[in-house]
Design a protein around this motif. Structure first.
Motif, PDB file in Angstrom:
ATOM      1  N   ASP A 160      20.034  12.434   2.588  1.00 22.48           N
ATOM      2  CA  ASP A 160      21.316  13.136   2.509  1.00 22.48           C
ATOM      3  C   ASP A 160      22.408  12.107   2.761  1.00 22.48           C
ATOM      4  OD1 ASP A 160      23.655  14.555   2.852  1.00 22.48           O
ATOM      5  OD2 ASP A 160      22.799  16.062   4.205  1.00 22.48           O
ATOM      6  N   PRO A 161      23.096  11.639   1.712  1.00 23.43           N
ATOM      7  CA  PRO A 161      24.054  10.540   1.869  1.00 23.43           C
ATOM      8  C   PRO A 161      25.271  10.870   2.720  1.00 23.43           C
ATOM      9  CG  PRO A 161      24.103  11.419  -0.368  1.00 23.43           C
ATOM     10  CD  PRO A 161      22.923  12.039   0.307  1.00 23.43           C
ATOM     11  N   SER A 162      25.405  12.134   3.145  1.00 20.22           N
ATOM     12  CA  SER A 162      26.497  12.462   4.062  1.00 20.22           C
ATOM     13  C   SER A 162      26.099  12.203   5.512  1.00 20.22           C
ATOM     14  CB  SER A 162      26.897  13.926   3.903  1.00 20.22           C
ATOM     15  OG  SER A 162      25.909  14.799   4.409  1.00 20.22           O
ATOM     16  N   ALA A 192      15.506   0.626   7.643  1.00 24.87           N
ATOM     17  CA  ALA A 192      14.876   1.948   7.655  1.00 24.87           C
ATOM     18  C   ALA A 192      15.139   2.691   6.352  1.00 24.87           C
ATOM     19  CB  ALA A 192      15.386   2.762   8.843  1.00 24.87           C
ATOM     20  N   ALA A 193      16.393   2.627   5.877  1.00 20.36           N
ATOM     21  CA  ALA A 193      16.749   3.345   4.650  1.00 20.36           C
ATOM     22  C   ALA A 193      16.030   2.773   3.438  1.00 20.36           C
ATOM     23  CB  ALA A 193      18.262   3.290   4.445  1.00 20.36           C
ATOM     24  N   ALA A 194      15.869   1.453   3.375  1.00 18.54           N
ATOM     25  CA  ALA A 194      15.206   0.823   2.223  1.00 18.54           C
ATOM     26  C   ALA A 194      13.742   1.240   2.127  1.00 18.54           C
ATOM     27  CB  ALA A 194      15.309  -0.699   2.332  1.00 18.54           C
ATOM     28  N   VAL A 195      13.050   1.320   3.262  1.00 19.19           N
ATOM     29  CA  VAL A 195      11.659   1.769   3.242  1.00 19.19           C
ATOM     30  C   VAL A 195      11.593   3.248   2.884  1.00 19.19           C
ATOM     31  CG1 VAL A 195       9.586   2.123   4.646  1.00 19.19           C
ATOM     32  CG2 VAL A 195      10.872  -0.013   4.840  1.00 19.19           C
ATOM     33  N   ALA A 196      12.490   4.042   3.459  1.00 23.16           N
ATOM     34  CA  ALA A 196      12.496   5.480   3.173  1.00 23.16           C
ATOM     35  C   ALA A 196      12.781   5.774   1.709  1.00 23.16           C
ATOM     36  CB  ALA A 196      13.537   6.177   4.046  1.00 23.16           C
ATOM     37  N   ASP A 197      13.614   4.973   1.085  1.00 24.46           N
ATOM     38  CA  ASP A 197      14.010   5.209  -0.308  1.00 24.46           C
ATOM     39  C   ASP A 197      13.091   4.536  -1.317  1.00 24.46           C
ATOM     40  OD1 ASP A 197      16.370   6.563  -1.706  1.00 24.46           O
ATOM     41  OD2 ASP A 197      16.241   4.663  -2.772  1.00 24.46           O
ATOM     42  N   GLN A 198      11.992   3.971  -0.840  1.00 23.88           N
ATOM     43  CA  GLN A 198      11.008   3.329  -1.705  1.00 23.88           C
ATOM     44  C   GLN A 198      11.538   2.084  -2.414  1.00 23.88           C
ATOM     45  OE1 GLN A 198       9.476   6.433  -4.266  1.00 23.88           O
ATOM     46  NE2 GLN A 198       8.364   7.407  -2.596  1.00 23.88           N
ATOM     47  N   MET A 199      12.480   1.408  -1.747  1.00 27.45           N
ATOM     48  CA  MET A 199      12.995   0.152  -2.275  1.00 27.45           C
ATOM     49  C   MET A 199      12.106  -1.023  -1.896  1.00 27.45           C
ATOM     50  SD  MET A 199      17.022   0.614  -1.384  1.00 27.45           S
ATOM     51  CE  MET A 199      18.094   1.740  -2.279  1.00 27.45           C
ATOM     52  N   THR A 200      11.377  -0.879  -0.809  1.00 24.83           N
ATOM     53  CA  THR A 200      10.474  -1.922  -0.322  1.00 24.83           C
ATOM     54  C   THR A 200       9.431  -1.254   0.562  1.00 24.83           C
ATOM     55  OG1 THR A 200      10.300  -3.997   0.942  1.00 24.83           O
ATOM     56  CG2 THR A 200      11.987  -2.436   1.659  1.00 24.83           C
ATOM     57  N   ARG A 226      19.148   3.120  -7.003  1.00 29.95           N
ATOM     58  CA  ARG A 226      19.568   3.906  -5.844  1.00 29.95           C
ATOM     59  C   ARG A 226      20.539   3.218  -4.897  1.00 29.95           C
ATOM     60  NH1 ARG A 226      19.459   8.821  -4.544  1.00 29.95           N
ATOM     61  NH2 ARG A 226      18.704   8.383  -2.443  1.00 29.95           N
ATOM     62  N   GLU A 227      20.788   1.929  -5.071  1.00 28.81           N
ATOM     63  CA  GLU A 227      21.581   1.197  -4.092  1.00 28.81           C
ATOM     64  C   GLU A 227      23.005   1.720  -3.970  1.00 28.81           C
ATOM     65  OE1 GLU A 227      22.780  -1.726  -1.237  1.00 28.81           O
ATOM     66  OE2 GLU A 227      20.965  -0.615  -1.724  1.00 28.81           O
ATOM     67  N   GLU A 228      23.598   2.142  -5.041  1.00 25.86           N
ATOM     68  CA  GLU A 228      24.978   2.641  -4.962  1.00 25.86           C
ATOM     69  C   GLU A 228      25.078   3.845  -4.027  1.00 25.86           C
ATOM     70  OE1 GLU A 228      28.607   4.230  -7.870  1.00 25.86           O
ATOM     71  OE2 GLU A 228      26.767   3.421  -8.739  1.00 25.86           O
ATOM     72  N   ALA A 229      24.049   4.677  -4.026  1.00 19.02           N
ATOM     73  CA  ALA A 229      24.058   5.860  -3.167  1.00 19.02           C
ATOM     74  C   ALA A 229      23.647   5.551  -1.738  1.00 19.02           C
ATOM     75  CB  ALA A 229      23.121   6.930  -3.740  1.00 19.02           C
ATOM     76  N   VAL A 230      22.694   4.625  -1.568  1.00 20.14           N
ATOM     77  CA  VAL A 230      22.124   4.374  -0.245  1.00 20.14           C
ATOM     78  C   VAL A 230      22.798   3.207   0.470  1.00 20.14           C
ATOM     79  CG1 VAL A 230      19.995   3.822   1.024  1.00 20.14           C
ATOM     80  CG2 VAL A 230      19.916   5.335  -0.965  1.00 20.14           C
ATOM     81  N   GLY A 231      23.074   2.124  -0.231  1.00 19.20           N
ATOM     82  CA  GLY A 231      23.727   0.970   0.387  1.00 19.20           C
ATOM     83  C   GLY A 231      22.889   0.299   1.456  1.00 19.20           C
ATOM     84  N   ALA A 232      21.622   0.040   1.158  1.00 22.73           N
ATOM     85  CA  ALA A 232      20.711  -0.537   2.155  1.00 22.73           C
ATOM     86  C   ALA A 232      20.802  -2.057   2.257  1.00 22.73           C
ATOM     87  CB  ALA A 232      19.270  -0.139   1.833  1.00 22.73           C
ATOM     88  N   TRP A 233      21.354  -2.714   1.230  1.00 21.88           N
ATOM     89  CA  TRP A 233      21.279  -4.177   1.139  1.00 21.88           C
ATOM     90  C   TRP A 233      22.665  -4.805   1.238  1.00 21.88           C
ATOM     91  CZ3 TRP A 233      16.318  -6.006   0.953  1.00 21.88           C
ATOM     92  CH2 TRP A 233      15.339  -5.065   0.648  1.00 21.88           C
ATOM     93  N   LYS A 253      27.546   0.019   5.626  1.00 21.00           N
ATOM     94  CA  LYS A 253      27.762   0.899   4.470  1.00 21.00           C
ATOM     95  C   LYS A 253      26.601   1.840   4.194  1.00 21.00           C
ATOM     96  CE  LYS A 253      25.856  -2.396   1.118  1.00 21.00           C
ATOM     97  NZ  LYS A 253      26.054  -3.103  -0.175  1.00 21.00           N
ATOM     98  N   THR A 254      25.495   1.725   4.921  1.00 20.48           N
ATOM     99  CA  THR A 254      24.277   2.457   4.572  1.00 20.48           C
ATOM    100  C   THR A 254      24.389   3.948   4.850  1.00 20.48           C
ATOM    101  OG1 THR A 254      23.052   0.464   5.189  1.00 20.48           O
ATOM    102  CG2 THR A 254      21.772   2.470   4.821  1.00 20.48           C
TER     103      THR A 254
END
Length: 449
Positions: free
Chosen positions: A145-147, A158-166, A41-48, A139-140
């Motif tokens: 909704d990536p827009s 916040a995005a990483a927790v929401a996206d179940q990355m951590t 999911r990182e390409e879409a979310v860009g949390a890191w 970049k996140t």
């Protein structure tokens, strides 16, 4: 809107801790599940902004070996955590979202990073921050909704927790940088009482306001990681002498039958979007006689501008030299904030500090009558604009007063995007705020897993 997967990475920190303790998974397996989710999911979310999978897995294997050897384990043993890229780490870059600090490699851990390691956490990597933890976004994108913006400045956490990355992540708040992203991304976000968590080794923005906060998937998650980080550090001169509050113990006591809530619209209410204001008013009405409308007026009338004066004067103090020495390495949004601070006179700043003290004393008296305040976490849904991070008007006042706040993901807006309800309490009464957040979630939100 994407659908979450039922994997190890989707567990709350509390549930993951139980699974690790029961031997249902290893730290390496949990960490790998998080890394797999990030890869997907990182390409879409860009949390890191920095991620070294091998470094993360090496930490995980070392923790598994420690458990196998029968050594004492920390309270966060085996739990992956994302760390906002303004916290120094000896084994990762810390660049503060800034070209000025590009390639910067600290020689030692911040206190927060050291405490995470001592508690047995796996520091997965560094999450994206806005430039200097202000308003120029990274970049996140919002996972739902990536827009749309994820909010800021703790965007990646916040995005990483929401996206179940951590299951857990660390952020900071000087204006609205913990609570607003929690609302936009639909996760639990916690800004503790000012002075609860050490800021040594963290990029300073406003000493009078900067507060370390945490993200999780449940109120119990916030208590768990909060306890691990609330340790007195004499190198942060603004820390409370006894910051520890045994939050997990308080949560384990069981919930009260009810709380006495004050519904506070705040002087910023006219900046709220119609779907937020109508949804929150309907929610409050549904609570019945456990909540009363309370108006903050008089000394509170100019509290939004009081916070603006304090934050911008501090921004000019801490970033003014960079703006002058390397203007090309600072984005226009940040230059604008520095310029705004430079225009504030010493008289106006001192007046604002005095007004903030009066506002804090008046708010404290309110808590003689009510357990906690219910108020907006944000002006509305996440704006459909990645060049901004949203309106902080509903957050800065609580940061100014140093009170604990939790955003609970209870509402949805007109487009189906999450909107948080902010629970605010008396300084030092963090346990009550977290218990109230859990009470609201269990009755009106969903079942924790």
């Amino acid at each position: 809107m994407f659908k979450f997967k039922d994997t190890l990475s989707s567990l709350s920190a509390t549930a993951a801790r139980q699974a690790l303790a029961a031997g249902e998974c290893s730290t390496e397996e949990l960490t790998q599940s998080c890394l797999d989710r990030i890869a997907e999911r990182e390409e879409a979310v860009g949390a890191w902004i920095y991620l070294d999978p091998e470094l993360a897995l090496a930490q995980a294997r070392a923790l598994d070996a420690k458990k196998k050897a029968g050594d004492p384990l920390g309270t966060l043993h085996g739990l992956p955590v994302g760390l906002k890229d303004i916290f120094d780490t000896a084994d990762m870059p810390t660049e503060c979202g800034s070209a000025y600090y590009e390639g910067r490699r600290p020689i030692e851990d911040s206190t927060t990073a050291a405490l995470l390691r001592r508690a047995g956490a796996v520091i997965l990597g560094k999450t994206v921050t806005t430039e200097w933890a202000l308003s120029a976004p990274g970049k996140t994108a919002n996972p739902h909704d990536p827009s749309r913006t994820p909010g800021g400045s703790s965007s990646g956490s916040a995005a990483a927790v929401a996206d179940q990355m951590t299951p857990l992540a660390i952020g900071t708040q000087t204006g609205g940088s913990m609570i607003r992203p929690a609302s936009f991304c639909g996760v639990f976000g916690y800004k503790p009482t000012f002075g609860s968590i050490s800021r040594r080794g963290v990029s300073m923005l406003a000493r009078r306001l900067d507060t370390i906060g945490v993200y999780g998937r449940t109120a119990d998650d916030l208590a768990l990681i909060g306890d691990a980080l609330m340790v007195h550090d004499p190198e942060d001169w603004d820390m409370l002498a006894n910051p520890g509050r045994d939050l997990t113990g308080a949560m384990a006591e069981g919930l009260l039958d009810s709380f006495k809530f004050a519904f506070v619209r705040t002087p910023a209410w006219d900046q709220g979007e119609p779907d937020m204001t109508s949804a929150l008013e309907a929610f409050v009405k549904g609570l019945g006689d456990v909540v009363q409308d309370v108006t903050l007026e008089g000394v509170f009338d100019d509290i939004v501008n009081t916070h603006k004066t304090v934050i911008h004067a501090n921004v000019a103090t801490f970033l003014g030299e960079v703006a002058e020495k390397a203007p090309e390495k600072m984005r226009p949004e940040t230059h604008g904030r520095v310029d705004e601070g430079k225009a504030i006179s010493a008289v106006d700043y001192i007046r604002a500090l005095g007004l903030a003290e009066a506002q804090g004393q008046a708010l404290d008296r309110l808590f003689d009558l009510y357990d906690v305040i219910l108020t907006p976490s944000a002006a509305g849904q996440a704006p459909q604009d990645l060049s901004i991070t949203g309106n902080p008007a509903f957050n800065g006042m609580w940061t100014l007063l140093g009170v604990p706040a939790v955003s609970v993901p209870l509402l949805t807006g007109a487009d189906g995007m999450p909107i948080g309800v902010q629970v605010v309490g008396r300084c030092g009464d963090d346990a009550r705020v977290l218990r109230a957040a859990k009470w609201l979630w269990e009755r009106y939100g969903g079942q924790e897993k």
